[in-house]
Scaffold this active site. Structure first.
Site, PDB file in Angstrom:
ATOM      1  N   MET A 185       7.249  20.764 -19.483  1.00 57.72           N
ATOM      2  CA  MET A 185       7.986  20.424 -18.295  1.00 57.72           C
ATOM      3  C   MET A 185       6.814  20.457 -16.979  1.00 57.72           C
ATOM      4  O   MET A 185       6.667  21.551 -16.569  1.00 57.72           O
ATOM      5  CB  MET A 185       9.107  21.256 -17.860  1.00 57.72           C
ATOM      6  N   PRO A 186       6.252  19.535 -16.732  1.00 54.42           N
ATOM      7  CA  PRO A 186       5.335  19.370 -15.601  1.00 54.42           C
ATOM      8  C   PRO A 186       5.753  19.828 -14.393  1.00 54.42           C
ATOM      9  O   PRO A 186       7.137  19.477 -13.994  1.00 54.42           O
ATOM     10  CB  PRO A 186       4.896  17.960 -15.475  1.00 54.42           C
ATOM     11  N   GLN A 187       5.330  20.768 -13.738  1.00 59.83           N
ATOM     12  CA  GLN A 187       5.684  21.292 -12.248  1.00 59.83           C
ATOM     13  C   GLN A 187       4.201  21.080 -11.343  1.00 59.83           C
ATOM     14  O   GLN A 187       3.385  21.555 -11.681  1.00 59.83           O
ATOM     15  CB  GLN A 187       6.357  22.759 -12.168  1.00 59.83           C
ATOM     16  N   ARG A 207       9.007  18.134 -12.031  1.00 55.46           N
ATOM     17  CA  ARG A 207       9.567  18.944 -10.975  1.00 55.46           C
ATOM     18  C   ARG A 207       8.551  18.649  -9.647  1.00 55.46           C
ATOM     19  O   ARG A 207       7.183  18.785 -10.249  1.00 55.46           O
ATOM     20  CB  ARG A 207       9.629  20.291 -11.177  1.00 55.46           C
TER      21      ARG A 207
END
Length: 72
Positions: free
Chosen positions: A1-3, A40
Site C-alpha cells: 500500500m503506497p503512502q 494514500r
C-alpha cells in the site's frame, strides 16, 4: 500500500491542493503495481511562520521580497 506524504507551506488554493493530490495519485498508479484504492496521499500544510530556511522564516522572506518590490 503506497503512502505519499507531502509537506507544503500554506498558501495554495483548495483547487491547487486537489490537483496535486490527483497528479500524485496518478503518478503512483502509473508507476506501481497496486490498486487505486490502496494509494494514500496526504498533504500537510505548514504555516509560513513555522518553516525556516537558513534561520529565516518564509514569512520573513515574504516580507523582505515585498519590501524589495515596493522599492522598485
Amino acid at each position: 500500500m503506497p503512502q505519499v506524504a507531502i509537506t507544503l507551506a500554506e498558501g495554495r488554493t483548495p483547487e491547487q491542493i486537489r490537483a496535486l493530490l490527483h497528479e500524485v495519485h496518478a503518478a503512483v498508479l502509473r508507476t506501481t503495481n497496486t490498486k487505486p484504492e490502496y494509494i494514500r496521499v496526504v498533504v500537510h500544510e505548514v504555516p509560513r511562520s513555522h518553516w525556516a530556511t537558513g534561520d529565516v522564516t518564509l514569512t520573513e522572506m515574504d516580507a523582505t521580497a515585498s519590501g524589495k518590490e515596493q522599492q522598485s
